[in-house]
Scaffold this motif. Structure first.
Motif, PDB file in Angstrom:
ATOM      1  N   LEU B 222       0.844  -1.194   0.000  1.00 20.95           N
ATOM      2  CA  LEU B 222       0.000   0.000   0.000  1.00 20.95           C
ATOM      3  C   LEU B 222       0.878   1.242   0.000  1.00 20.95           C
ATOM      4  CD1 LEU B 222      -2.509  -1.153   2.772  1.00 20.95           C
ATOM      5  CD2 LEU B 222      -2.728  -1.438   0.285  1.00 20.95           C
ATOM      6  N   PRO B 223       0.698   2.093  -1.009  1.00 22.09           N
ATOM      7  CA  PRO B 223       1.586   3.265  -1.116  1.00 22.09           C
ATOM      8  C   PRO B 223       1.536   4.141   0.139  1.00 22.09           C
ATOM      9  CG  PRO B 223      -0.056   3.211  -2.924  1.00 22.09           C
ATOM     10  CD  PRO B 223      -0.307   2.017  -2.078  1.00 22.09           C
ATOM     11  N   GLN B 224       0.371   4.247   0.759  1.00 17.18           N
ATOM     12  CA  GLN B 224       0.288   5.056   1.979  1.00 17.18           C
ATOM     13  C   GLN B 224       0.255   4.190   3.234  1.00 17.18           C
ATOM     14  OE1 GLN B 224      -2.188   8.754   1.872  1.00 17.18           O
ATOM     15  NE2 GLN B 224      -3.016   7.779   0.030  1.00 17.18           N
ATOM     16  N   GLY B 225       0.586   2.934   3.063  1.00 23.07           N
ATOM     17  CA  GLY B 225       0.695   2.043   4.218  1.00 23.07           C
ATOM     18  C   GLY B 225      -0.563   2.033   5.067  1.00 23.07           C
ATOM     19  N   TYR B 226      -0.373   2.091   6.365  1.00 20.52           N
ATOM     20  CA  TYR B 226      -1.503   2.025   7.290  1.00 20.52           C
ATOM     21  C   TYR B 226      -2.435   3.220   7.167  1.00 20.52           C
ATOM     22  CZ  TYR B 226       0.392  -2.028   9.774  1.00 20.52           C
ATOM     23  OH  TYR B 226       0.824  -3.288  10.114  1.00 20.52           O
ATOM     24  N   LEU B 227      -1.954   4.294   6.518  1.00 16.18           N
ATOM     25  CA  LEU B 227      -2.810   5.478   6.386  1.00 16.18           C
ATOM     26  C   LEU B 227      -3.653   5.451   5.110  1.00 16.18           C
ATOM     27  CD1 LEU B 227      -0.430   8.229   7.816  1.00 16.18           C
ATOM     28  CD2 LEU B 227      -2.173   6.846   8.990  1.00 16.18           C
ATOM     29  N   THR B 228      -3.533   4.404   4.322  1.00 13.49           N
ATOM     30  CA  THR B 228      -4.395   4.230   3.149  1.00 13.49           C
ATOM     31  C   THR B 228      -5.853   4.133   3.613  1.00 13.49           C
ATOM     32  OG1 THR B 228      -2.611   2.942   2.163  1.00 13.49           O
ATOM     33  CG2 THR B 228      -4.775   2.787   1.101  1.00 13.49           C
ATOM     34  N   GLU B 229      -6.746   4.792   2.901  1.00  8.96           N
ATOM     35  CA  GLU B 229      -8.150   4.751   3.322  1.00  8.96           C
ATOM     36  C   GLU B 229      -8.846   3.490   2.811  1.00  8.96           C
ATOM     37  OE1 GLU B 229     -10.226   8.385   2.411  1.00  8.96           O
ATOM     38  OE2 GLU B 229      -9.450   9.323   4.240  1.00  8.96           O
ATOM     39  N   VAL B 230      -9.565   2.829   3.679  1.00 12.49           N
ATOM     40  CA  VAL B 230     -10.373   1.678   3.265  1.00 12.49           C
ATOM     41  C   VAL B 230     -11.807   2.115   3.013  1.00 12.49           C
ATOM     42  CG1 VAL B 230      -8.928   0.075   4.572  1.00 12.49           C
ATOM     43  CG2 VAL B 230     -11.020   0.954   5.614  1.00 12.49           C
ATOM     44  N   ALA B 231     -12.165   3.251   3.546  1.00 15.32           N
ATOM     45  CA  ALA B 231     -13.472   3.874   3.333  1.00 15.32           C
ATOM     46  C   ALA B 231     -13.230   5.353   3.628  1.00 15.32           C
ATOM     47  CB  ALA B 231     -14.516   3.286   4.280  1.00 15.32           C
ATOM     48  N   PRO B 232     -14.089   6.214   3.131  1.00 12.38           N
ATOM     49  CA  PRO B 232     -13.827   7.647   3.334  1.00 12.38           C
ATOM     50  C   PRO B 232     -13.624   7.986   4.816  1.00 12.38           C
ATOM     51  CG  PRO B 232     -15.617   7.347   1.756  1.00 12.38           C
ATOM     52  CD  PRO B 232     -15.297   5.990   2.311  1.00 12.38           C
ATOM     53  N   PRO B 293     -17.179  -6.340   6.513  1.00 10.99           N
ATOM     54  CA  PRO B 293     -16.606  -5.062   6.968  1.00 10.99           C
ATOM     55  C   PRO B 293     -15.640  -4.521   5.911  1.00 10.99           C
ATOM     56  CG  PRO B 293     -16.486  -6.705   8.735  1.00 10.99           C
ATOM     57  CD  PRO B 293     -16.928  -7.427   7.488  1.00 10.99           C
ATOM     58  N   PRO B 294     -15.637  -3.198   5.725  1.00 13.26           N
ATOM     59  CA  PRO B 294     -14.789  -2.598   4.677  1.00 13.26           C
ATOM     60  C   PRO B 294     -13.337  -3.067   4.747  1.00 13.26           C
ATOM     61  CG  PRO B 294     -16.213  -0.930   5.657  1.00 13.26           C
ATOM     62  CD  PRO B 294     -16.453  -2.195   6.433  1.00 13.26           C
ATOM     63  N   VAL B 295     -12.808  -3.227   5.946  1.00 16.89           N
ATOM     64  CA  VAL B 295     -11.395  -3.586   6.046  1.00 16.89           C
ATOM     65  C   VAL B 295     -11.140  -4.990   5.498  1.00 16.89           C
ATOM     66  CG1 VAL B 295     -11.509  -4.505   8.417  1.00 16.89           C
ATOM     67  CG2 VAL B 295      -9.359  -3.539   7.558  1.00 16.89           C
ATOM     68  N   LEU B 296     -12.128  -5.864   5.601  1.00 18.51           N
ATOM     69  CA  LEU B 296     -11.927  -7.232   5.108  1.00 18.51           C
ATOM     70  C   LEU B 296     -12.087  -7.302   3.589  1.00 18.51           C
ATOM     71  CD1 LEU B 296     -13.607  -9.337   7.949  1.00 18.51           C
ATOM     72  CD2 LEU B 296     -11.216  -8.633   7.687  1.00 18.51           C
ATOM     73  N   SER B 297     -13.032  -6.548   3.030  1.00 19.22           N
ATOM     74  CA  SER B 297     -13.108  -6.547   1.561  1.00 19.22           C
ATOM     75  C   SER B 297     -11.875  -5.857   0.975  1.00 19.22           C
ATOM     76  CB  SER B 297     -14.417  -5.912   1.065  1.00 19.22           C
ATOM     77  OG  SER B 297     -14.761  -4.790   1.807  1.00 19.22           O
ATOM     78  N   PHE B 298     -11.362  -4.873   1.689  1.00 16.35           N
ATOM     79  CA  PHE B 298     -10.128  -4.198   1.265  1.00 16.35           C
ATOM     80  C   PHE B 298      -8.963  -5.199   1.240  1.00 16.35           C
ATOM     81  CE2 PHE B 298      -6.221  -1.897   2.250  1.00 16.35           C
ATOM     82  CZ  PHE B 298      -6.282  -0.771   1.440  1.00 16.35           C
ATOM     83  N   ILE B 299      -8.848  -5.984   2.295  1.00 19.74           N
ATOM     84  CA  ILE B 299      -7.770  -6.979   2.352  1.00 19.74           C
ATOM     85  C   ILE B 299      -7.935  -8.005   1.231  1.00 19.74           C
ATOM     86  CG2 ILE B 299      -6.849  -8.937   3.687  1.00 19.74           C
ATOM     87  CD1 ILE B 299      -7.386  -7.269   6.228  1.00 19.74           C
ATOM     88  N   GLN B 300      -9.158  -8.483   1.070  1.00 14.30           N
ATOM     89  CA  GLN B 300      -9.387  -9.479   0.025  1.00 14.30           C
ATOM     90  C   GLN B 300      -8.974  -8.938  -1.347  1.00 14.30           C
ATOM     91  OE1 GLN B 300     -13.467 -10.796  -0.524  1.00 14.30           O
ATOM     92  NE2 GLN B 300     -12.877 -12.289  -2.086  1.00 14.30           N
ATOM     93  N   ARG B 301      -9.353  -7.680  -1.599  1.00 19.11           N
ATOM     94  CA  ARG B 301      -9.077  -7.080  -2.909  1.00 19.11           C
ATOM     95  C   ARG B 301      -7.572  -6.909  -3.116  1.00 19.11           C
ATOM     96  NH1 ARG B 301     -12.231  -3.150  -2.074  1.00 19.11           N
ATOM     97  NH2 ARG B 301     -10.789  -1.412  -1.814  1.00 19.11           N
ATOM     98  N   HIS B 302      -6.899  -6.338  -2.110  1.00 14.49           N
ATOM     99  CA  HIS B 302      -5.474  -6.043  -2.288  1.00 14.49           C
ATOM    100  C   HIS B 302      -4.606  -7.288  -2.187  1.00 14.49           C
ATOM    101  CE1 HIS B 302      -5.519  -1.634  -2.642  1.00 14.49           C
ATOM    102  NE2 HIS B 302      -6.669  -1.750  -2.004  1.00 14.49           N
TER     103      HIS B 302
END
Lengths: 373, 373
Positions: B222-232, B293-302
């Motif tokens: 992730l280019p912004q690491g932990y600060l990458t947004e998973v939702a607005p 949860p947004p964080v899990l779909s984010f993980i799945q996608r990335h």
């Protein structure tokens, strides 16, 4: 010879790297917060035994009996096992397993509990720790054997691989233990402790698992390190790694024999100051000392500690203190010896200021020498 | 784009650094040795509930009720808290405390136990860990609050400084929990589990404390690491650190309402495969899915995981599975919702081969997809 040199002079526990000034504020905050949760038990129809706060195990009244529970850490003794493995090729993890269980069981029994279930907490620095089959097998076998000795069921546990938290090649070992106090008259939180009681000391098997930071620091002073002999044919490393004595067979046998423990203290950190554990104002007068294991006199000598420092840090041959009625003292000694654990009537409890008087050595510890609560 | 590159392509759990092939032989040896200690309970007049071996908590029959106990590790989630502290200046240890207690409590309740006492195991890499007053205070407050939510007494614990074992600046967090199963009819080890039962899934609050090795590995992409947004407005780090939901209020409320749990599974490692936990040959047919949860779909996608991989690793919105009689299903959902935990009737148990069918996604997990015993 400079007394401020790192390689000579007195070596205290604080110099060995544990700074209680940093830990203690957290401990106090945690103790306060923990005490404030006791009311939750009421919602389940139960209540805590308030006197067990500050004791070695936490006790809840669940009706027909008391429930006692605890979690305890081995500490840094496994680092000595790792060093000795590198030097001798042998695995010491069977003994390390016993040490870990002893930390939990010997504390749990102080409140009068029969230990029933032990859970294993083995957190390794990486999956590869478990890949050393000899070491892993020793850990399992030693754990099982200690459970057999204590008559407890090994319920299960956790074996996480915690790279980034636990150091590579290391393992963080702990045990939780749950037991019951039944009949309820076995509860031992000091209500019955009083003047006239005898102090029976059970022999330690060596350093046990307390004082290891000091013992490891001392190695730097020894030309042959862990292979230095503390007695003919016995290296410092081997002596340090003698597994901690397990005392639950003694407390169980005492209960079966009808001997009531008025109080007990597991002698761990703070050495003999643990005899002052109970808050009551009483004088503990010691007139006979157990033999000091060679490894402990060796440490005292090389750390250049006087008796006061040594007895305030190490167990000096006494692993566990039992306070019993004077009439039960000799029988208590015989029961322990019958189980292969040496014991002696070391002194008595008297009315008077809160203090421990170790008369053969001319040492006095007062109330302000032990702050546990 | 190369699928073998470290920075792209599918990221599996094994790639994230935990090698179960090394841990599993030890686990098997430990389970065998542990099982062989059960007989010790007979000496105390008690016996183990053999069916609890292989379940999430160990159960002993002590007469008037059952005793359940457990020790559980947080895992590596604290490393995310440390990274986020460096990035945001905030302390996340109140949530981390809740995560740690959730690991123990959510497992203990699966057998039908009411959690009574929690013990804290906080092993730091050095005394200085506790010197950060803000962080230490957050840990204490979060621990207390989680105890309040679960109605458990915080009995005490250990706060060792383990330099040389725990990494400098890190902390190894675990919790032990003891409870009772009373009345004994609340025992839930699957005897009543059978065809016709409804599967009720309780919502997770995010990733909980499983899959964090994978989640941390993903940060490198992730280019912004932990600060990458998973939702607005919600960063990846903040989303990961949502504290694990505590489910004991639900199981306690169900018991009070007279709803019998036929079985439960805490959905942790192995994701939805945990629905296959019980050894019975039964088919679990899922026809409705909880929101992810947004964080899990984010993980799945990335991590470029297909649904099968994601549901076999992560909770995907379902933190806890309850198997209840069909007639109790809707009431179970309502009771959970009344406590602020979303829930849905996700499917049913049927006679048939041991398998989990997630019909909306066309996924089948068979018996050989989960080896826990």
């Amino acid at each position: 010879m400079s007394s401020s040199s790192a390689s000579t002079g007195t070596l205290s526990y604080e110099q060995a790297g544990v700074n209680y000034d940093l830990i203690d504020p957290l401990k106090v905050a945690a103790q306060r917060a923990a005490a404030a949760t006791a009311g939750h038990l009421t919602g389940h129809g139960f209540s805590e035994v308030a006197a067990s706060r500050g004791e070695s195990a936490y006790v809840v009244d669940v009706g027909p009996f008391y429930l006692a529970s605890i979690v305890e850490c081995l500490g840094s003794k496994a680092l000595v096992a790792d060093e000795m493995k590198a030097l001798t090729g042998r695995s010491y993890y069977a003994g390390i397993a016993q040490d870990t269980i002893a930390m939990a069981v010997n504390d749990l029994i102080t409140v009068g509990a029969t230990p029933l279930v032990v859970q294993a907490y083995w957190a390794a620095g990486g999956s590869d720790w478990f890949g050393d089959a000899q070491r892993a097998q020793a850990l399992v076998e030693g754990w099982k054997r200690a459970c057999d000795t204590c008559g407890v069921a090994w319920g299960g546990g956790e074996t996480p691989a915690l790279a980034g938290i636990v150091e590579p090649g290391r393992i963080d070992l702990a045990a939780s233990c749950t037991g019951i106090i039944s009949p309820k008259s076995r509860l031992s939180v000091g209500d019955a402790l009083g003047a006239g009681d005898a102090i029976v000391l059970l022999a330690s098997s060596g350093i046990h698992a307390n004082g290891l930071s000091l013992a490891r620091k001392l190695v730097e002073r020894l030309p042959q390190g862990y292979l230095t002999e503390v007695a003919p044919g016995l290296t410092y490393g081997d002596a340090l790694l003698a597994p901690t004595a397990l005392y639950s067979p003694v407390t169980e046998a005492l209960a079966k024999a009808g001997v009531t423990m008025h109080y007990c203290a597991n002698i761990t950190g703070h050495g003999w100051r643990k005899l002052l554990r109970h808050p009551k104002a009483l004088t503990y007068r010691i007139d006979a000392l157990p033999p000091v294991p060679p490894v402990l006199s060796f440490i005292q000598r090389h750390a250049q500690q006087d008796d006061r420092e040594a007895y305030s840090t190490l167990n000096m041959g006494a692993g566990f203190a039992l306070f019993v009625g004077a009439a039960d003292a000799q029988r208590t000694v015989e029961i322990a010896r019958g189980l292969g654990i040496d014991a002696l009537v070391a002194g008595r409890v008297e009315d008077g200021a809160k203090q421990l008087l170790i008369e053969p050595l001319g040492i006095r510890f007062g109330d302000d020498d032990l702050q546990l609560r």
